[in-house]
Design an enzyme around this catalytic site. Structure first.
Site, mmCIF file in Angstrom:
data_model
loop_
_atom_site.group_PDB
_atom_site.id
_atom_site.type_symbol
_atom_site.label_atom_id
_atom_site.label_comp_id
_atom_site.label_asym_id
_atom_site.label_seq_id
_atom_site.Cartn_x
_atom_site.Cartn_y
_atom_site.Cartn_z
ATOM 1 N N HIS A 50 43.077 0.127 25.135
ATOM 2 C CA HIS A 50 42.592 0.799 26.348
ATOM 3 C C HIS A 50 41.242 1.462 26.095
ATOM 4 O O HIS A 50 40.458 1.639 27.026
ATOM 5 C CB HIS A 50 43.582 1.884 26.798
ATOM 6 C CG HIS A 50 45.003 1.425 26.808
ATOM 7 N ND1 HIS A 50 45.443 0.422 27.642
ATOM 8 C CD2 HIS A 50 46.084 1.800 26.063
ATOM 9 C CE1 HIS A 50 46.745 0.219 27.419
ATOM 10 N NE2 HIS A 50 47.151 1.029 26.478
ATOM 11 N N HIS A 98 38.198 9.933 22.345
ATOM 12 C CA HIS A 98 38.025 8.550 22.816
ATOM 13 C C HIS A 98 37.070 8.565 24.001
ATOM 14 O O HIS A 98 36.696 9.629 24.488
ATOM 15 C CB HIS A 98 39.384 7.959 23.234
ATOM 16 C CG HIS A 98 39.995 8.699 24.368
ATOM 17 N ND1 HIS A 98 40.806 9.818 24.188
ATOM 18 C CD2 HIS A 98 39.881 8.535 25.707
ATOM 19 C CE1 HIS A 98 41.172 10.278 25.364
ATOM 20 N NE2 HIS A 98 40.600 9.527 26.312
ATOM 21 N N HIS A 156 35.620 6.605 27.872
ATOM 22 C CA HIS A 156 35.815 5.732 29.028
ATOM 23 C C HIS A 156 34.426 5.315 29.474
ATOM 24 O O HIS A 156 33.497 6.137 29.448
ATOM 25 C CB HIS A 156 36.526 6.482 30.164
ATOM 26 C CG HIS A 156 37.856 7.056 29.771
ATOM 27 N ND1 HIS A 156 39.051 6.421 30.006
ATOM 28 C CD2 HIS A 156 38.176 8.217 29.126
ATOM 29 C CE1 HIS A 156 40.053 7.166 29.542
ATOM 30 N NE2 HIS A 156 39.542 8.256 28.990
ATOM 31 N N GLU A 188 35.171 9.234 34.355
ATOM 32 C CA GLU A 188 36.422 9.424 35.119
ATOM 33 C C GLU A 188 36.220 10.556 36.128
ATOM 34 O O GLU A 188 36.363 10.354 37.331
ATOM 35 C CB GLU A 188 37.571 9.709 34.159
ATOM 36 C CG GLU A 188 37.813 8.556 33.190
ATOM 37 C CD GLU A 188 39.231 8.423 32.748
ATOM 38 O OE1 GLU A 188 39.763 9.354 32.124
ATOM 39 O OE2 GLU A 188 39.840 7.391 33.059
ATOM 40 N N HIS A 218 36.397 12.122 25.832
ATOM 41 C CA HIS A 218 37.537 13.043 25.919
ATOM 42 C C HIS A 218 37.954 13.474 24.525
ATOM 43 O O HIS A 218 38.298 12.628 23.696
ATOM 44 C CB HIS A 218 38.711 12.367 26.625
ATOM 45 C CG HIS A 218 38.474 12.184 28.089
ATOM 46 N ND1 HIS A 218 39.148 11.250 28.851
ATOM 47 C CD2 HIS A 218 37.612 12.799 28.933
ATOM 48 C CE1 HIS A 218 38.738 11.310 30.092
ATOM 49 N NE2 HIS A 218 37.805 12.246 30.177
ATOM 50 N N THR A 265 44.801 10.803 32.062
ATOM 51 C CA THR A 265 44.205 9.879 33.043
ATOM 52 C C THR A 265 44.652 8.431 32.802
ATOM 53 O O THR A 265 44.186 7.507 33.469
ATOM 54 C CB THR A 265 42.666 9.912 32.984
ATOM 55 O OG1 THR A 265 42.255 9.404 31.694
ATOM 56 C CG2 THR A 265 42.135 11.317 33.198
HETATM 57 C C1 LIG Z 1 54.848 8.585 24.733
HETATM 58 O O1 LIG Z 1 54.048 9.648 25.150
HETATM 59 C C2 LIG Z 1 52.716 9.422 25.189
HETATM 60 C C3 LIG Z 1 51.902 10.538 25.273
HETATM 61 C C4 LIG Z 1 50.553 10.410 25.294
HETATM 62 C C5 LIG Z 1 49.962 9.140 25.231
HETATM 63 C C6 LIG Z 1 50.756 8.000 25.200
HETATM 64 C C7 LIG Z 1 50.158 6.733 25.207
HETATM 65 C C8 LIG Z 1 48.765 6.642 25.264
HETATM 66 C C9 LIG Z 1 47.994 7.786 25.283
HETATM 67 N N1 LIG Z 1 48.596 8.986 25.236
HETATM 68 C C10 LIG Z 1 47.827 10.122 25.140
HETATM 69 O O2 LIG Z 1 48.111 10.934 24.300
HETATM 70 C C11 LIG Z 1 46.631 10.364 26.008
HETATM 71 C C12 LIG Z 1 46.428 9.644 27.172
HETATM 72 C C13 LIG Z 1 45.292 9.963 27.974
HETATM 73 C C14 LIG Z 1 44.425 10.965 27.588
HETATM 74 S S1 LIG Z 1 43.066 11.367 28.575
HETATM 75 N N2 LIG Z 1 42.306 10.043 29.016
HETATM 76 O O3 LIG Z 1 42.192 12.204 27.764
HETATM 77 O O4 LIG Z 1 43.609 12.002 29.759
HETATM 78 C C15 LIG Z 1 44.647 11.668 26.413
HETATM 79 C C16 LIG Z 1 45.757 11.361 25.622
HETATM 80 C C17 LIG Z 1 52.154 8.141 25.140
HETATM 81 ZN ZN LIG Z 2 40.489 9.823 28.285
#
Ligand SMILES: COc1ccc2c(ccc[n+]2C(=O)c2ccc(S(N)(=O)=O)cc2)c1
Ligand SMILES: [Zn+2]
Length: 260
Positions: A63, A93, A95, A105, A118, A198
């Site tokens: 992703h 990471h 986007h 985003e 992020h 997100t």
């Molecule tokens: C099983 O529980 C999870 C929990 C979190 C997971 C994830 C899978 C991918 C990303 N994450 C993330 O930690 C994650 C996803 C999005 C973002 S963001 N784009 O910063 O909002 C940050 C962190 C699974």
């Molecule tokens: Zn992010």
């Protein structure tokens, strides 16, 4: 099973089928309208204690490209601002869009940036593991930093030089000695609001801290991110990693606060 993505069939408009919280009351990202943000004098500055941070690896998770940190102690944290306690640095990471398109985003008064960084932190004071924190309403604090196009960023090459090693989903490589401090703008003035991840699982667990000042990177540097692929090396279908951003979601009953 059928995994989520950013395509026509599996993209943001379809995520609600498997992740009904996609239609929740504190979803991210949002369009930030500066004139409607509430200036809050109780909001102090944020502090980023990254001097002892220990980066571990850089990876392509299918992703985005993610740099992970050793979060086994409180060596690197974000504190202050809207946060009641220190949140531990976990990963960062990006986007981004396609050539010449928007890719951030969050948007500001309806305008997107070319990309958004992020920096993800978790509340290790209240929660035992990252996954527990990622599912709790006060579990995560994510620093959002806009990237706008201009001259080369003097330190981003440390990341873009490593991207060829993580071209395909599931690839990772050592990435030691990188301090995300070098990716920060000069001002730490911010907007803050309560939101969500997100990407799926879209947990409503994030205190967002979005910096007002973007950093500047060149089109050439950002173009390097587009050499990454959503697919694994063994997959027939080659899909360039780009436009991996969720569009702004409904603000619902939330307000955005502004640091002074
Ligand atoms: C099983 O529980 C999870 C929990 C979190 C997971 C994830 C899978 C991918 C990303 N994450 C993330 O930690 C994650 C996803 C999005 C973002 S963001 N784009 O910063 O909002 C940050 C962190 C699974
Ligand atoms: Zn992010």
């Amino acid at each position: 099973g059928h995994h989520w993505g950013y395509g026509k069939e599996d993209g943001p408009s379809a995520w609600h089928r498997q992740y009904p919280v996609a239609k929740g009351n504190r979803q991210s990202p949002i369009d930030i309208i500066p004139n409607e943000a509430r200036r809050d004098s109780t909001l102090g500055p944020i502090f980023l204690k990254y001097d002892q941070c220990r980066s571990l690896n850089i990876a392509n998770n299918g992703h985005s490209v993610v740099v992970e940190f050793d979060d086994s102690d409180d060596r690197s944290v974000v504190l202050g601002g809207p946060l009641d306690n220190p949140y531990r640095l976990k990963q960062f990471h990006f986007h981004w869009g396609g050539k010449g398109c928007e890719g951030s985003e969050h948007t500001v008064a309806g305008v997107g940036y070319a990309s958004e960084l992020h920096v993800v932190h978790w509340n290790a004071v209240k929660y035992k593991t990252y996954n527990d924190a990622a599912a709790a309403p006060d579990g995560l604090a994510v620093l959002g930093i806009f990237l706008e196009l201009g001259d080369d960023h003097r330190w981003l090459h440390m990341i873009t030089d490593a991207l060829y090693m993580v071209k395909f989903k599931g690839s990772a490589t050592d990435f030691k000695g990188f301090n995300p401090k070098c990716l920060l703008p000069s001002s730490l003035h911010y907007w803050t609001y309560l939101g969500s991840l997100t990407t799926p699982p879209l947990h409503e667990s994030v205190t967002w801290i979005v910096l007002k000042e973007p950093i500047v990177v060149s089109e050439k540097q950002l173009g390097m991110f587009r050499m990454l692929q959503f697919n694994g090396e063994e997959e027939d279908q080659r899909m360039r990693m780009e436009n991996n951003f969720r569009p702004p979601q409904n603000l619902k009953e939330r307000i955005v606060r502004s640091s002074n």
